[in-house]
Write a protein that holds these residues in place. Structure first.
Motif, PDB file in Angstrom:
ATOM      1  N   TYR A 172       8.699  -2.840 -15.204  1.00 59.76           N
ATOM      2  CA  TYR A 172       7.246  -2.727 -14.548  1.00 59.76           C
ATOM      3  C   TYR A 172       6.572  -1.424 -14.654  1.00 59.76           C
ATOM      4  O   TYR A 172       5.570  -1.182 -14.201  1.00 59.76           O
ATOM      5  N   LEU A 173       7.473  -0.478 -15.386  1.00 60.42           N
ATOM      6  CA  LEU A 173       7.126   1.085 -15.392  1.00 60.42           C
ATOM      7  C   LEU A 173       5.621   1.144 -16.001  1.00 60.42           C
ATOM      8  O   LEU A 173       4.731   2.071 -15.583  1.00 60.42           O
ATOM      9  N   LYS A 174       5.519   0.363 -16.981  1.00 60.33           N
ATOM     10  CA  LYS A 174       4.359   0.550 -17.949  1.00 60.33           C
ATOM     11  C   LYS A 174       2.894  -0.053 -16.945  1.00 60.33           C
ATOM     12  O   LYS A 174       1.928   0.408 -17.480  1.00 60.33           O
ATOM     13  N   TYR A 175       3.131  -0.578 -15.832  1.00 58.49           N
ATOM     14  CA  TYR A 175       2.128  -0.943 -14.889  1.00 58.49           C
ATOM     15  C   TYR A 175       1.818   0.220 -14.186  1.00 58.49           C
ATOM     16  O   TYR A 175       0.490   0.096 -13.490  1.00 58.49           O
ATOM     17  N   LEU A 176       2.399   1.365 -14.128  1.00 60.49           N
ATOM     18  CA  LEU A 176       2.014   2.501 -13.108  1.00 60.49           C
ATOM     19  C   LEU A 176       0.402   2.854 -13.256  1.00 60.49           C
ATOM     20  O   LEU A 176      -0.128   3.118 -12.117  1.00 60.49           O
ATOM     21  N   PRO A 177       0.106   3.505 -14.589  1.00 59.91           N
ATOM     22  CA  PRO A 177      -1.323   3.863 -14.543  1.00 59.91           C
ATOM     23  C   PRO A 177      -2.333   2.871 -14.161  1.00 59.91           C
ATOM     24  O   PRO A 177      -3.330   3.234 -13.374  1.00 59.91           O
ATOM     25  N   HIS A 178      -1.976   1.499 -14.292  1.00 57.21           N
ATOM     26  CA  HIS A 178      -2.925   0.635 -14.044  1.00 57.21           C
ATOM     27  C   HIS A 178      -3.150   0.437 -12.501  1.00 57.21           C
ATOM     28  O   HIS A 178      -3.915   0.090 -11.955  1.00 57.21           O
ATOM     29  N   LEU A 179      -1.903   0.192 -11.734  1.00 57.94           N
ATOM     30  CA  LEU A 179      -1.672   0.188 -10.443  1.00 57.94           C
ATOM     31  C   LEU A 179      -2.320   1.200  -9.580  1.00 57.94           C
ATOM     32  O   LEU A 179      -2.956   0.977  -8.539  1.00 57.94           O
ATOM     33  N   ILE A 180      -2.178   2.409 -10.097  1.00 59.43           N
ATOM     34  CA  ILE A 180      -2.767   3.635  -9.215  1.00 59.43           C
ATOM     35  C   ILE A 180      -4.288   3.396  -9.471  1.00 59.43           C
ATOM     36  O   ILE A 180      -5.070   3.543  -8.495  1.00 59.43           O
ATOM     37  N   ASP A 181      -4.759   3.180 -10.791  1.00 61.24           N
ATOM     38  CA  ASP A 181      -6.193   2.947 -10.671  1.00 61.24           C
ATOM     39  C   ASP A 181      -7.041   1.930 -10.184  1.00 61.24           C
ATOM     40  O   ASP A 181      -7.932   1.760  -9.609  1.00 61.24           O
ATOM     41  N   ILE A 218       2.304  11.920  -5.289  1.00 55.87           N
ATOM     42  CA  ILE A 218       2.499  13.340  -5.626  1.00 55.87           C
ATOM     43  C   ILE A 218       3.895  13.441  -6.431  1.00 55.87           C
ATOM     44  O   ILE A 218       3.973  13.987  -7.317  1.00 55.87           O
ATOM     45  N   LEU A 219       5.060  12.566  -6.104  1.00 57.53           N
ATOM     46  CA  LEU A 219       5.919  12.664  -6.703  1.00 57.53           C
ATOM     47  C   LEU A 219       5.971  11.953  -7.986  1.00 57.53           C
ATOM     48  O   LEU A 219       6.553  12.507  -9.135  1.00 57.53           O
ATOM     49  N   LEU A 220       5.078  11.054  -8.143  1.00 55.81           N
ATOM     50  CA  LEU A 220       4.796  10.249  -9.569  1.00 55.81           C
ATOM     51  C   LEU A 220       4.148  11.323 -10.370  1.00 55.81           C
ATOM     52  O   LEU A 220       4.413  11.423 -11.715  1.00 55.81           O
ATOM     53  N   PHE A 221       3.160  12.048  -9.821  1.00 57.90           N
ATOM     54  CA  PHE A 221       2.110  12.973 -10.745  1.00 57.90           C
ATOM     55  C   PHE A 221       3.230  14.208 -11.310  1.00 57.90           C
ATOM     56  O   PHE A 221       2.890  14.624 -12.417  1.00 57.90           O
ATOM     57  N   ARG A 222       4.338  14.484 -10.396  1.00 59.20           N
ATOM     58  CA  ARG A 222       5.168  15.554 -10.632  1.00 59.20           C
ATOM     59  C   ARG A 222       6.065  15.113 -11.812  1.00 59.20           C
ATOM     60  O   ARG A 222       6.535  15.943 -12.612  1.00 59.20           O
ATOM     61  N   HIS A 259       0.845  -1.397   0.017  1.00 63.42           N
ATOM     62  CA  HIS A 259       0.131   0.170   0.200  1.00 63.42           C
ATOM     63  C   HIS A 259       0.717   1.248  -0.075  1.00 63.42           C
ATOM     64  O   HIS A 259       0.154   2.327  -0.478  1.00 63.42           O
ATOM     65  N   TYR A 260       1.913   1.063   0.418  1.00 58.74           N
ATOM     66  CA  TYR A 260       2.908   2.593   0.591  1.00 58.74           C
ATOM     67  C   TYR A 260       3.319   3.122  -0.954  1.00 58.74           C
ATOM     68  O   TYR A 260       3.350   4.323  -0.931  1.00 58.74           O
ATOM     69  N   PHE A 261       3.400   2.190  -1.797  1.00 56.03           N
ATOM     70  CA  PHE A 261       3.674   2.646  -3.257  1.00 56.03           C
ATOM     71  C   PHE A 261       5.349   3.079  -3.111  1.00 56.03           C
ATOM     72  O   PHE A 261       5.881   3.711  -4.147  1.00 56.03           O
ATOM     73  N   ASP A 262       5.967   2.619  -2.116  1.00 59.69           N
ATOM     74  CA  ASP A 262       7.197   3.218  -1.981  1.00 59.69           C
ATOM     75  C   ASP A 262       7.993   2.315  -3.207  1.00 59.69           C
ATOM     76  O   ASP A 262       9.210   3.021  -3.804  1.00 59.69           O
ATOM     77  N   TRP A 263       7.617   1.153  -3.672  1.00 58.63           N
ATOM     78  CA  TRP A 263       8.292   0.530  -4.826  1.00 58.63           C
ATOM     79  C   TRP A 263       8.264   1.456  -6.153  1.00 58.63           C
ATOM     80  O   TRP A 263       9.005   1.318  -7.144  1.00 58.63           O
ATOM     81  N   SER A 264       7.140   2.290  -6.098  1.00 59.22           N
ATOM     82  CA  SER A 264       7.104   3.199  -7.508  1.00 59.22           C
ATOM     83  C   SER A 264       8.394   4.094  -7.358  1.00 59.22           C
ATOM     84  O   SER A 264       8.791   4.705  -8.399  1.00 59.22           O
ATOM     85  N   ARG A 265       8.693   4.576  -6.003  1.00 59.54           N
ATOM     86  CA  ARG A 265       9.730   5.685  -6.071  1.00 59.54           C
ATOM     87  C   ARG A 265      11.052   4.789  -6.497  1.00 59.54           C
ATOM     88  O   ARG A 265      11.866   5.502  -7.065  1.00 59.54           O
ATOM     89  N   TYR A 284      -0.989   5.468   8.610  1.00 61.32           N
ATOM     90  CA  TYR A 284       0.444   5.262   8.282  1.00 61.32           C
ATOM     91  C   TYR A 284       0.674   5.053   6.507  1.00 61.32           C
ATOM     92  O   TYR A 284       1.303   5.886   5.700  1.00 61.32           O
ATOM     93  N   THR A 285       0.215   4.218   6.290  1.00 57.94           N
ATOM     94  CA  THR A 285       0.158   3.869   4.747  1.00 57.94           C
ATOM     95  C   THR A 285      -0.479   4.813   4.063  1.00 57.94           C
ATOM     96  O   THR A 285       0.195   5.267   2.715  1.00 57.94           O
ATOM     97  N   LEU A 286      -1.520   5.506   4.342  1.00 55.01           N
ATOM     98  CA  LEU A 286      -1.903   6.895   3.583  1.00 55.01           C
ATOM     99  C   LEU A 286      -0.840   7.984   3.608  1.00 55.01           C
ATOM    100  O   LEU A 286      -0.482   8.331   2.318  1.00 55.01           O
ATOM    101  N   SER A 287      -0.198   8.152   4.658  1.00 54.70           N
ATOM    102  CA  SER A 287       0.891   9.153   4.454  1.00 54.70           C
ATOM    103  C   SER A 287       1.831   8.878   3.394  1.00 54.70           C
ATOM    104  O   SER A 287       2.411   9.784   2.741  1.00 54.70           O
ATOM    105  N   LEU A 288       2.260   7.682   3.525  1.00 55.34           N
ATOM    106  CA  LEU A 288       3.496   7.199   2.577  1.00 55.34           C
ATOM    107  C   LEU A 288       3.059   7.376   1.101  1.00 55.34           C
ATOM    108  O   LEU A 288       3.807   7.907   0.068  1.00 55.34           O
ATOM    109  N   ARG A 289       1.854   6.973   0.797  1.00 50.01           N
ATOM    110  CA  ARG A 289       1.441   6.821  -0.490  1.00 50.01           C
ATOM    111  C   ARG A 289       1.113   8.138  -0.943  1.00 50.01           C
ATOM    112  O   ARG A 289       1.365   8.282  -2.136  1.00 50.01           O
TER     113      ARG A 289
END
Length: 553
Positions: free
Chosen positions: A73-82, A109-113, A52-58, A99-104
């Motif tokens: 796995y980068l192509k998975y990003l849009p689908h995993l967020i949705d 935000i980082l991904l969207f930027r 749930h953290y999505f730290d793996w996306s970072r 706690y999971t909310l805070s990290l995710r």
């Protein structure tokens, strides 16, 4: 608007080819079918939190910025967020844990930027809902690092939106942050939970936050800079050779990436001086390098000479460094805040000894947070290099009730916590000495003081002397633990056993235990348990031992 590198061309909008994805957290790999319909009910709740953290996306983002080829796995990003949005309705499951909310929130935000085309109306709407939920469901009652994580995320997320509500969230969170930092950061710069890992993690978060505040608000709050400065100094004092940190309390090394990189990140912010950083941090620090805002702090100057004795009195840690790459860390102080015992261990008056950054005598560590026997063992006194006592009249009972300096129970609970009564460190000629006493034996009208002295011989070997002095009105049973590093030969224990048996009539057991550097890691090693009896009065157990500088060979 926060402008970071744009890597839109990596994103793949075709969903039909995506069938499965593999994640590895805590040294455990799982293959998940796509779409992930059940984000909960995994075998390990901590593993589930990591999902749930999505730290793996970072981590994926770091690989892209290193200009490696397109990661699989980068192509998975849009689908995993949705996918997360579709299968995690509001308030349901660990995805809505504060706690999971805070990290995710911060990771999204980082991904969207970095990938503006990811910031669809649906995803931005979800981000705002998550922010509002966190605002109304914080972990303020628990305090500690979780509450700080909540506050940091609320500030960063509120700056991404432009509304009356976002301003309200910002004002509330920035005031809360100042109050909490004044409370949670000790005078010596340590974090009140006395964990090196959480300290490093929070320094990373606070540095990132300070950069975002400077970028959006064009200001460098003095009170925030001051705390970052203190925390950096604390890490420099506590850092051992080869990048190791003390492992007292819950302090898994794989909770963070690199303490060196995080230190460089904080120093780059404090001094506005470019250092070698990981790509994401390097992009973030770029945001403020062109700023002409006055640096409201003195330049940070690194601590070069750490030989001799260094004290972190408020944290309760003492560092003895006689030279030749020997380092001893001694602990005796306030175990944890009264209201926050989640990460405390029963380890008052313990010590760890290192040579060239490798453990010679070292506690077990922290391999997981699940409520299982291993977790209870890792938090208990027997998992540390200390001495324990029990009332001798109780010896015939089926189970000996060894007195714990902190009465830990379950995964994150603790009852009675001993408090320090005395600490002293000094240098006598070429000998470094530390001693301490706490009130753990007060309930049986007894007292215990431990003293350790170390010095070097002409060949760089270590002369080590451990003294446990006990004052008691009743007869006691005792056991003393010596946990070897995983690569240390048991011959180191030979003289310890000989002295204990001949001088104090002790018995000994050498057993196979384990040493853990972090979550999901357990490495076999040997541990010595000495047991004996002492009559009422004032008694002393003194164990001198010479440890050769090839002990880790």
């Amino acid at each position: 608007m926060l402008e970071l590198a744009n890597y839109n061309y990596f994103l793949d909008k075709e969903h039909k080819k995506l069938n499965k994805i593999s994640f590895k957290f805590l040294n455990v790999r799982e293959d998940l079918e796509l779409p992930i319909k059940d984000w909960n009910n995994k075998s390990s709740r901590l593993w589930q939190f990591n999902l749930h953290y999505f730290d793996w996306s970072r981590s994926w983002l770091e690989e892209i910025l290193l200009e490696k080829k397109q990661i699989k796995y980068l192509k998975y990003l849009p689908h995993l967020i949705d996918n997360w949005i579709d299968f995690n309705p509001i308030s349901k499951g660990d995805g809505w844990h504060s706690y999971t909310l805070s990290l995710r929130i911060r990771n999204w935000i980082l991904l969207f930027r970095f990938f503006p085309e990811l910031a669809t109306k649906k995803r931005l709407n979800s981000l705002w809902i998550q922010t509002c939920w966190l605002y109304s469901h914080p972990e303020k009652c628990h305090g500690g690092n979780h509450w700080l994580e909540n506050i940091i995320s609320l500030i960063i997320s509120s700056l991404q939106f432009n509304s009356i509500k976002s301003e309200e969230i910002y004002e509330y969170a920035i005031i809360s942050l100042k109050e909490e930092l004044d409370s949670q950061i000790l005078k010596d710069g340590g974090h009140q939970e006395r964990s090196a890992s959480y300290h490093i993690l929070l320094l990373d978060r606070l540095t990132e936050l300070a950069i975002i505040i400077e970028y959006f608000k064009q200001e460098r709050p003095f009170w925030l800079i001051e705390k970052i400065h203190l925390m950096v100094e604390w890490i420099e004092i506590a850092s051992l050779e080869k990048g190791r940190m003390p492992r007292f309390n819950d302090s898994p090394n794989n909770l963070y990436e690199s303490n060196t990189d995080i230190l460089n990140f904080a120093k780059s912010f404090l001094n506005k001086e470019r250092k070698i950083l990981t790509p994401v941090r390097d992009n973030l620090i770029d945001l403020i390098f062109s700023n002409e805002i006055k640096n409201n702090s003195n330049r940070y100057i690194s601590i070069d000479n750490k030989l001799g004795i260094r004290e972190l009195k408020d944290t309760g840690w003492y560092f003895l460094r006689p030279g030749s790459s020997w380092e001893l860390v001694f602990k005796n102080g306030t175990p944890c805040p009264k209201h926050q015992a989640a990460h405390v261990h029963s380890d008052q008056l313990t010590f760890d000894l290192f040579f060239k950054g490798a453990p010679v005598f070292a506690e077990v560590g922290t391999s997981g947070y699940e409520n299982i026997s291993e977790r209870l063992y890792e938090r208990s006194g027997e998992a540390h290099n200390l001495i324990q006592f029990a009332i001798k009249s109780d010896f015939n009972k089926k189970k000996i009730n060894w007195i714990e300096s902190v009465e830990v129970w379950k995964s994150f609970r603790a009852a009675r916590k001993s408090q320090s009564l005395f600490n002293k460190s000094l240098k006598i000629n070429n000998k470094l000495v530390v001693s301490g006493e706490n009130d753990s034996l007060k309930k049986i009208n007894a007292a215990h003081r431990r003293e350790i002295s170390i010095s070097l011989d002409i060949d760089g070997n270590l002369d080590f002397v451990l003294i446990d002095q006990i004052s008691s009105r009743i007869d006691l049973y005792w056991r003393q633990w010596w946990h070897l590093g995983p690569k240390v030969d048991k011959k180191v224990l030979k003289n310890i056993i000989k002295i204990a048996e001949e001088k104090y009539g002790a018995k000994h057991t050498i057993c196979e235990t384990y040493y853990s550097e972090g979550f999901g890691i357990r490495e076999k090693r040997l541990s010595l348990c000495l047991t004996g009896e002492i009559s009422s009065g004032i008694k002393k157990i003194e164990i001198p031992v010479k440890i050769k500088n090839n002990c880790n060979a």
